[in-house]
Write a protein that holds these residues in place. Structure first.
Motif, mmCIF file in Angstrom:
data_model
loop_
_atom_site.group_PDB
_atom_site.id
_atom_site.type_symbol
_atom_site.label_atom_id
_atom_site.label_comp_id
_atom_site.label_asym_id
_atom_site.label_seq_id
_atom_site.Cartn_x
_atom_site.Cartn_y
_atom_site.Cartn_z
ATOM 1 N N LEU B 64 0.838 -1.213 -0.102
ATOM 2 C CA LEU B 64 0.145 0.053 -0.044
ATOM 3 C C LEU B 64 0.884 1.152 -0.113
ATOM 4 O O LEU B 64 0.452 2.570 0.124
ATOM 5 N N VAL B 67 -0.332 4.456 -1.670
ATOM 6 C CA VAL B 67 -1.349 5.397 -1.152
ATOM 7 C C VAL B 67 -1.133 5.940 0.407
ATOM 8 O O VAL B 67 -1.843 6.416 1.100
ATOM 9 N N TYR B 69 -0.132 8.196 2.366
ATOM 10 C CA TYR B 69 0.049 9.738 2.555
ATOM 11 C C TYR B 69 0.434 9.789 4.035
ATOM 12 O O TYR B 69 -0.312 8.960 4.953
ATOM 13 N N ILE B 72 -2.364 10.175 6.518
ATOM 14 C CA ILE B 72 -3.255 8.850 7.027
ATOM 15 C C ILE B 72 -2.362 7.528 7.340
ATOM 16 O O ILE B 72 -2.974 6.528 7.488
ATOM 17 N N PRO B 75 -3.508 5.733 10.949
ATOM 18 C CA PRO B 75 -4.569 5.149 10.606
ATOM 19 C C PRO B 75 -4.901 3.912 9.734
ATOM 20 O O PRO B 75 -5.452 2.974 10.051
ATOM 21 N N VAL B 76 -4.133 3.961 8.604
ATOM 22 C CA VAL B 76 -3.995 3.014 7.684
ATOM 23 C C VAL B 76 -3.498 1.408 8.559
ATOM 24 O O VAL B 76 -3.913 0.404 8.447
ATOM 25 N N ILE B 79 -5.817 0.182 10.839
ATOM 26 C CA ILE B 79 -6.910 -0.558 10.097
ATOM 27 C C ILE B 79 -6.350 -1.879 9.686
ATOM 28 O O ILE B 79 -7.102 -2.870 9.971
ATOM 29 N N ILE B 80 -5.491 -2.161 9.156
ATOM 30 C CA ILE B 80 -4.577 -3.153 8.640
ATOM 31 C C ILE B 80 -4.438 -4.134 9.676
ATOM 32 O O ILE B 80 -4.777 -5.503 9.730
ATOM 33 N N GLY B 83 -7.972 -5.188 11.471
ATOM 34 C CA GLY B 83 -8.532 -6.197 10.596
ATOM 35 C C GLY B 83 -7.713 -7.547 10.420
ATOM 36 O O GLY B 83 -8.424 -8.459 10.563
ATOM 37 N N LEU B 84 -6.365 -7.496 10.164
ATOM 38 C CA LEU B 84 -5.824 -8.849 10.101
ATOM 39 C C LEU B 84 -6.298 -9.793 11.352
ATOM 40 O O LEU B 84 -6.198 -10.941 11.326
ATOM 41 N N THR B 86 -8.542 -9.720 13.420
ATOM 42 C CA THR B 86 -9.762 -9.935 13.752
ATOM 43 C C THR B 86 -9.847 -11.072 12.777
ATOM 44 O O THR B 86 -10.719 -12.028 13.029
ATOM 45 N N ILE B 87 -9.478 -11.213 11.451
ATOM 46 C CA ILE B 87 -9.495 -12.462 10.701
ATOM 47 C C ILE B 87 -8.812 -13.393 11.223
ATOM 48 O O ILE B 87 -9.391 -14.779 11.396
ATOM 49 N N ARG B 90 -10.958 -15.086 14.375
ATOM 50 C CA ARG B 90 -12.123 -15.927 13.696
ATOM 51 C C ARG B 90 -11.511 -17.234 13.120
ATOM 52 O O ARG B 90 -12.145 -18.220 13.460
ATOM 53 N N LEU B 91 -10.475 -17.143 12.421
ATOM 54 C CA LEU B 91 -9.985 -18.561 11.744
ATOM 55 C C LEU B 91 -9.444 -19.437 12.824
ATOM 56 O O LEU B 91 -9.633 -20.610 12.776
ATOM 57 N N GLU B 93 -10.577 -19.352 15.926
ATOM 58 C CA GLU B 93 -11.761 -19.906 16.628
ATOM 59 C C GLU B 93 -12.397 -21.088 15.769
ATOM 60 O O GLU B 93 -13.253 -22.074 16.498
#
Lengths: 216, 234
Positions: B64, B67, B69, B72, B75-76, B79-80, B83-84, B86-87, B90-91, B93
């Protein structure tokens, strides 16, 4: 011209951030939806494995997790967390009720318990399913670590008074757990409250239609 | 590490595992390191989850770069990483349910491990994906190594065993890999509890630093017990 150009530059990072967030959201959504079924199954299987260990497998013929009551009975248990009762039936008649509850009185926070009571009122089994008690001391409430919880099995509790529900050293009926009086007392208290609840609401527990949050 | 030239591969491995080991030298992510190192199986479970997170975060951040900048950037990263994790949660669990139950809150808390944000900011946001992936792998392995060393030692001293509850990791159908090296009910409570973790971590940190210092003064190639993976890939 200069204006529109600086506007684009200003919006670019915001758009990029939005795109990254949306992309990640999409990835999470895909993962969640593709694992949902398996996770539900796993949770159910883990629950069932715990429940079936409490009762002799030939004493009932229904699937335990399907016949349950979510009980909300303020003041009956220490906290207002819902208590779940799973009903074991043989030929349609309730033979045992397994209560799943949490007591906050542990030495180190919550203790989750399963308490199986026979329809005739005697205690069948007590198991601690989750706790953070001290290793080597309080963790002997687990069946794997010691047989302390076995002393509940077979007790006819309807005649017990509050004084009976104490450790022997406090004049009650129960063996102590050396070095873990608070843990032992927490389990005793939870069992006392649950059996008390059972005896006072027996008819309702045996006859209420299953599921949904209910107030007896 | 602010230059844009990719460091030599051997250097990346040496830094991740030894000279910049996230757990033992940079002292990042100490909370999970101390809390989840009571048994070897727990240590491996959390170590691998963290390794995956830092590896995937590094790759994503590096990809990435066009982009990223300045305004941001952070924050990027957040988020990454969130998010990762969380994924991965889940996997875990879904596929490692019992282990997930044992590790509890420490799986979602991987988000707060500063190691991951540090690698994204200091390395991955300035490097090509391949170098960033290698760095993530090396740093993740370094953290895993610290967890495994601490977890193995604590389990050995605390319970006298290795790989107890191995079914949590390999599934209920697998054979039990537990090695009981002492009589059945041996237990040394101190090492199973947080104080033991602090004491052993202190000893490990001191030991590794002492070895690294001694090595700097000697001409011979370092012969530290953990250096073999670095040599193989170098």
């Amino acid at each position: 011209m200069a204006d529109s150009r600086s506007l684009t530059t200003r919006w670019q990072p915001i758009a990029a951030l939005g795109l990254v967030a949306a992309g990640m959201g999409l990835l999470i959504a895909i993962t969640v939806s593709s694992t949902e079924l398996r996770i539900t199954d796993q949770r159910l299987a883990a629950r069932m494995a715990q429940l079936t260990r409490l009762l002799p497998s030939d004493s009932y013929d229904n699937s335990l997790h399907q016949d349950r009551l979510a009980i909300r009975a303020p003041g009956q248990f220490q906290n207002d967390l819902p208590v779940t009762a799973y009903r074991a039936r043989l030929n349609g008649e309730v033979v045992s009720i397994i209560f799943s509850l949490t007591t906050p009185d542990g030495y180190n926070g919550n203790i989750d318990l399963l308490i199986a009571i026979h329809a005739d009122g005697h205690l069948q089994a007590v198991r601690v399913t989750r706790h953070q008690e001290t290793p080597g001391l309080g963790d002997r409430v687990e069946l794997e670590k010691s047989d302390w919880v076995q002393q509940f099995s077979g007790l006819a509790t309807s005649v017990f008074t509050h004084k009976d529900w104490q450790l022997r050293k406090h004049g009650g009926q129960f063996d102590q757990l050396t070095g873990a009086t608070i843990t032992a007392t927490a389990v005793l208290g939870a069992v006392e409250r649950t059996t008390g609840f059972f005896h006072s609401r027996r008819q309702w527990l045996l006859e209420a239609p299953s599921d949904n949050l209910q107030t007896p | 590490m602010t230059d844009h030239h990719a460091p030599a591969r051997q250097n990346i491995w040496r830094r991740g595992l030894l000279t910049d080991n996230p757990g033992l030298i940079q002292l990042l992510g100490l909370c999970p390191l101390l809390a989840i190192s009571n048994t070897l199986v727990n240590a491996i479970g959390l170590g691998v989850a963290t390794l995956l997170t830092v590896l995937l975060t590094n790759i994503s951040v590096s990809l990435l770069r066009p982009v990223l900048y300045n305004a941001i950037r952070i924050p990027v990263f957040v988020i990454i990483i969130a998010g990762l994790v969380t994924i991965i949660e889940r996997l875990m669990e879904a596929w490692l349910f019992d282990l997930y139950q044992t590790l509890g809150i420490f799986v979602p808390l991987i988000v707060t491990n500063c190691l991951i944000l540090a690698r994204a900011e200091a390395f991955a946001s300035r490097q090509r994906p391949v170098a960033a992936a290698l760095d993530g792998l090396a740093m993740g392995c370094g953290f895993l190594l610290a967890l495994v060393l601490l977890g193995g030692t604590r389990e050995l001293l605390g319970y006298g065993s290795l790989l107890r509850d191995s079914q949590l990791l390999f599934g209920t159908t697998s054979p039990d890999f537990m090695l009981q090296l002492t009589p059945e009910h041996y237990q040394f409570l101190l090492f199973s509890l947080p104080p033991g973790a602090f004491i052993l971590l202190g000893l490990l940190v001191a030991g590794l630093r002492w070895r690294l210092q001694t090595d700097n003064n000697s001409i011979s190639k370092p012969e530290i017990l953990q250096s073999s993976p670095a040599e193989n890939t170098g």
